[in-house]
Design a protein around this motif. Structure first.
Motif, mmCIF file in Angstrom:
data_model
loop_
_atom_site.group_PDB
_atom_site.id
_atom_site.type_symbol
_atom_site.label_atom_id
_atom_site.label_comp_id
_atom_site.label_asym_id
_atom_site.label_seq_id
_atom_site.Cartn_x
_atom_site.Cartn_y
_atom_site.Cartn_z
ATOM 1 N N ASP A 179 -3.491 -22.779 73.354
ATOM 2 C CA ASP A 179 -2.821 -21.566 73.560
ATOM 3 C C ASP A 179 -3.262 -20.931 72.388
ATOM 4 O O ASP A 179 -2.116 -22.359 71.371
ATOM 5 C CB ASP A 179 -0.698 -21.719 73.425
ATOM 6 C CG ASP A 179 0.272 -20.730 73.524
ATOM 7 O OD1 ASP A 179 -0.673 -19.545 73.078
ATOM 8 O OD2 ASP A 179 1.430 -21.066 73.080
ATOM 9 N N THR A 180 -4.035 -20.544 71.948
ATOM 10 C CA THR A 180 -3.810 -19.860 70.025
ATOM 11 C C THR A 180 -3.987 -18.674 70.236
ATOM 12 O O THR A 180 -4.415 -17.246 71.263
ATOM 13 C CB THR A 180 -5.755 -20.936 69.854
ATOM 14 O OG1 THR A 180 -5.729 -20.425 68.439
ATOM 15 C CG2 THR A 180 -6.971 -20.339 70.402
ATOM 16 N N ASP A 181 -4.271 -18.613 68.958
ATOM 17 C CA ASP A 181 -4.755 -17.196 68.851
ATOM 18 C C ASP A 181 -5.854 -16.510 68.013
ATOM 19 O O ASP A 181 -6.596 -15.701 67.059
ATOM 20 C CB ASP A 181 -3.874 -15.934 67.648
ATOM 21 C CG ASP A 181 -2.002 -15.910 68.035
ATOM 22 O OD1 ASP A 181 -1.774 -15.645 69.095
ATOM 23 O OD2 ASP A 181 -1.081 -16.085 67.391
ATOM 24 N N LEU A 182 -6.569 -18.204 67.521
ATOM 25 C CA LEU A 182 -7.935 -18.067 67.641
ATOM 26 C C LEU A 182 -8.488 -17.151 67.147
ATOM 27 O O LEU A 182 -8.680 -16.401 68.720
ATOM 28 C CB LEU A 182 -8.148 -19.462 66.771
ATOM 29 C CG LEU A 182 -7.601 -20.679 65.944
ATOM 30 C CD1 LEU A 182 -7.934 -22.282 66.081
ATOM 31 C CD2 LEU A 182 -7.313 -20.325 64.250
ATOM 32 N N LYS A 183 -9.455 -17.373 66.646
ATOM 33 C CA LYS A 183 -10.951 -16.218 67.375
ATOM 34 C C LYS A 183 -11.342 -16.749 67.912
ATOM 35 O O LYS A 183 -11.948 -17.746 68.008
ATOM 36 C CB LYS A 183 -11.760 -14.902 65.945
ATOM 37 C CG LYS A 183 -11.998 -16.221 65.214
ATOM 38 C CD LYS A 183 -12.831 -15.521 64.140
ATOM 39 C CE LYS A 183 -14.352 -14.030 64.855
ATOM 40 N NZ LYS A 183 -14.289 -13.652 63.210
ATOM 41 N N THR B 271 -13.742 -20.060 67.808
ATOM 42 C CA THR B 271 -13.243 -21.116 66.229
ATOM 43 C C THR B 271 -13.609 -22.194 66.811
ATOM 44 O O THR B 271 -12.986 -22.461 68.620
ATOM 45 C CB THR B 271 -11.988 -20.552 66.011
ATOM 46 O OG1 THR B 271 -12.190 -19.172 65.333
ATOM 47 C CG2 THR B 271 -11.392 -21.086 65.388
ATOM 48 N N VAL C 73 -12.513 -22.025 71.026
ATOM 49 C CA VAL C 73 -12.065 -21.160 71.698
ATOM 50 C C VAL C 73 -12.703 -19.907 72.149
ATOM 51 O O VAL C 73 -14.236 -19.435 71.364
ATOM 52 C CB VAL C 73 -11.222 -20.272 70.656
ATOM 53 C CG1 VAL C 73 -10.669 -19.386 71.117
ATOM 54 C CG2 VAL C 73 -9.989 -21.108 69.878
ATOM 55 N N ASP D 36 -11.078 -15.222 75.601
ATOM 56 C CA ASP D 36 -9.848 -14.910 77.035
ATOM 57 C C ASP D 36 -9.061 -16.179 76.318
ATOM 58 O O ASP D 36 -7.556 -15.668 76.721
ATOM 59 C CB ASP D 36 -10.188 -15.244 77.790
ATOM 60 C CG ASP D 36 -10.268 -16.478 78.398
ATOM 61 O OD1 ASP D 36 -10.544 -17.446 77.241
ATOM 62 O OD2 ASP D 36 -10.385 -16.953 79.384
ATOM 63 N N GLY D 37 -9.008 -16.850 75.053
ATOM 64 C CA GLY D 37 -8.457 -17.326 74.420
ATOM 65 C C GLY D 37 -8.031 -18.566 74.504
ATOM 66 O O GLY D 37 -6.990 -19.461 74.437
ATOM 67 N N ASN D 38 -8.883 -19.067 75.894
ATOM 68 C CA ASN D 38 -8.730 -20.612 76.291
ATOM 69 C C ASN D 38 -10.220 -21.068 75.640
ATOM 70 O O ASN D 38 -11.060 -20.600 74.916
ATOM 71 C CB ASN D 38 -9.363 -20.345 77.649
ATOM 72 C CG ASN D 38 -7.560 -20.536 78.768
ATOM 73 O OD1 ASN D 38 -6.265 -21.259 78.056
ATOM 74 N ND2 ASN D 38 -7.581 -19.318 79.614
#
Length: 318
Positions: free
Chosen positions: A254-258, A261, A273, A276-278
């Motif tokens: 669960d992350t908002d990192l691009k 990263t 990352v 799709d954020g996974n």
């Protein structure tokens, strides 16, 4: 004794050829691709099929192109009962196929009509399929378009890659071929036409397609990596260095990192990352100029300066 001309090149084909030899078929000739230069010294290397044929004292032909060659005339003159191909890698002239007294048949690494073409096993993995299989088919001039004689299914496991699927399907192909040939010879085999509305093509993987796009989902990246492992290897630039990845896993995070990263790095773990954020957890990796290694060895060496929150993959870069 049933006479055969066999055409094939990689390990997959060698497994099928060994089955024919063990079953005492009369192999009149083996046709395989020319020796290829490999490594830094560009030393010529024979195909697995050639090596097996040499071990068994079989007549070997290696035309650069079979159509129009002097070899094809010699092969037609053999007047064999069966022409059998398995991952040969070239188109065959119709006149040659028609020279078989009984049939010309192919051992194909997919459930036709899905994945006609030269890379059916790779594309089944790239597309995240849950099953694949083998098809024994009559050969016609059009690519992989002949009637289906028999088929066998195989589930694709989560830990399968290109290498493991090739090995499994080679054994299934060998066994299915040996089970199918007697019915072909005595005229009791049934065949069905392929549904042209269901056709899917699987062209050979290009150099450009070997690059990993981290703007894709973690599942797509995972499938890309295993589809190209162990050969030729999928690659991406990590921290500016061209790096091949041979094994990975999807990490639910669960992350908002691009995308691109580093989400997590420990002594034994590296998670990057995806689009799709996974996360994509790297398991086996090969930095440029080094051997394939576990991720722990990579983190202890080439990747020792990587940090969480660091953008290490530029998703716009090739």
């Amino acid at each position: 004794m049933t006479s055969v001309i066999f055409l094939g090149t990689p390990d997959f084909s060698a497994t099928v050829l060994q089955g024919l030899l063990d079953a005492k078929y009369d192999i009149q000739a083996v046709v395989t691709q020319p020796d290829k230069p490999v490594g830094r010294k560009q030393k010529l290397q024979a195909s697995p099929v050639k090596e097996l044929a040499e071990q068994n004292g079989l007549k070997i032909y290696q035309p650069a192109k079979l159509p129009g060659s002097e070899e094809v005339s010699k092969l037609k003159a053999l007047n064999v009962d069966l022409i059998i191909t398995a991952a040969y890698g070239q188109f065959l002239p119709n006149s040659f196929l028609e020279s078989a007294k009984v049939a010309a048949i192919n051992v194909h690494g997919s459930l036709l009509p899905k994945y006609r073409g030269g890379a059916p096993i790779q594309w089944s993995l790239l597309n995240g399929d849950k099953e694949t299989g083998i098809t024994i088919m009559y050969m016609v001039k059009a690519m992989d378009a002949g009637n289906i004689i028999s088929s066998a299914k195989l589930p694709i496991e989560a830990d399968d890659d290109n290498g493991s699927l090739f090995e499994k399907l080679a054994v299934i192909g060998r066994d299915l071929l040996l089970k199918t040939i007697p019915d072909i010879l005595d005229g009791t085999s049934d065949s069905i036409e392929q549904d042209e509305n269901e056709v899917v093509f699987s062209p050979n993987i290009s150099k450009e397609q070997e690059h990993i796009d981290f703007s894709q989902s973690a599942e797509q990246i995972f499938n890309h990596i295993r589809a190209l492992s162990p050969e030729p290897g999928a690659w991406v630039n990590i921290d500016g260095q061209r790096t091949k990845i041979y094994k990975s896993a999807v990490e639910n995070i669960d992350t908002d990192l691009k995308a691109g990263t580093v989400f997590e790095i420990t002594k034994k773990k590296l998670v990057i990352v995806a689009g799709d954020g996974n996360g994509v957890s790297i398991k086996k990796i090969q930095p440029a100029g080094k051997k394939v290694m576990d991720v722990a060895n990579y983190i202890n060496g080439t990747g020792k300066n990587l940090e969480e929150g660091q953008v290490v993959v530029n998703i716009n870069e090739r």
